[in-house]
Design a protein around this motif. Sequence first.
Motif, PDB file in Angstrom:
ATOM      1  N   ARG A 131      70.723  74.377   7.023  1.00  0.00           N
ATOM      2  CA  ARG A 131      70.510  74.090   8.435  1.00  0.00           C
ATOM      3  C   ARG A 131      69.919  75.335   9.088  1.00  0.00           C
ATOM      4  N   SER A 176      71.081  74.096  14.605  1.00  0.00           N
ATOM      5  CA  SER A 176      71.737  72.906  14.052  1.00  0.00           C
ATOM      6  C   SER A 176      73.156  73.221  13.603  1.00  0.00           C
ATOM      7  N   GLN A 177      73.359  74.422  13.052  1.00  0.00           N
ATOM      8  CA  GLN A 177      74.698  74.810  12.610  1.00  0.00           C
ATOM      9  C   GLN A 177      75.626  74.960  13.804  1.00  0.00           C
TER      10      GLN A 177
END
Length: 62
Positions: free
Chosen positions: A32, A36-37
Amino acid sequence: MPKAIPGRIATQARLDEITYKKMKIIAQLENRNANSQLEYFMKKGVEAYEAEHGAIQLSDED
């Protein structure tokens, strides 16, 4: 600047340097990007909170 993604809100987060670096390593391991993480971690945090305290009800104004 990238285009806005429908249904998403852009925000900023301030993290201490160590937490940020560790989050970036986890993101790489999970394939990711950092954004996104961070989104994934926030969703998991909300899920954990609701599991312990019950669902958060949103009004039409939220």
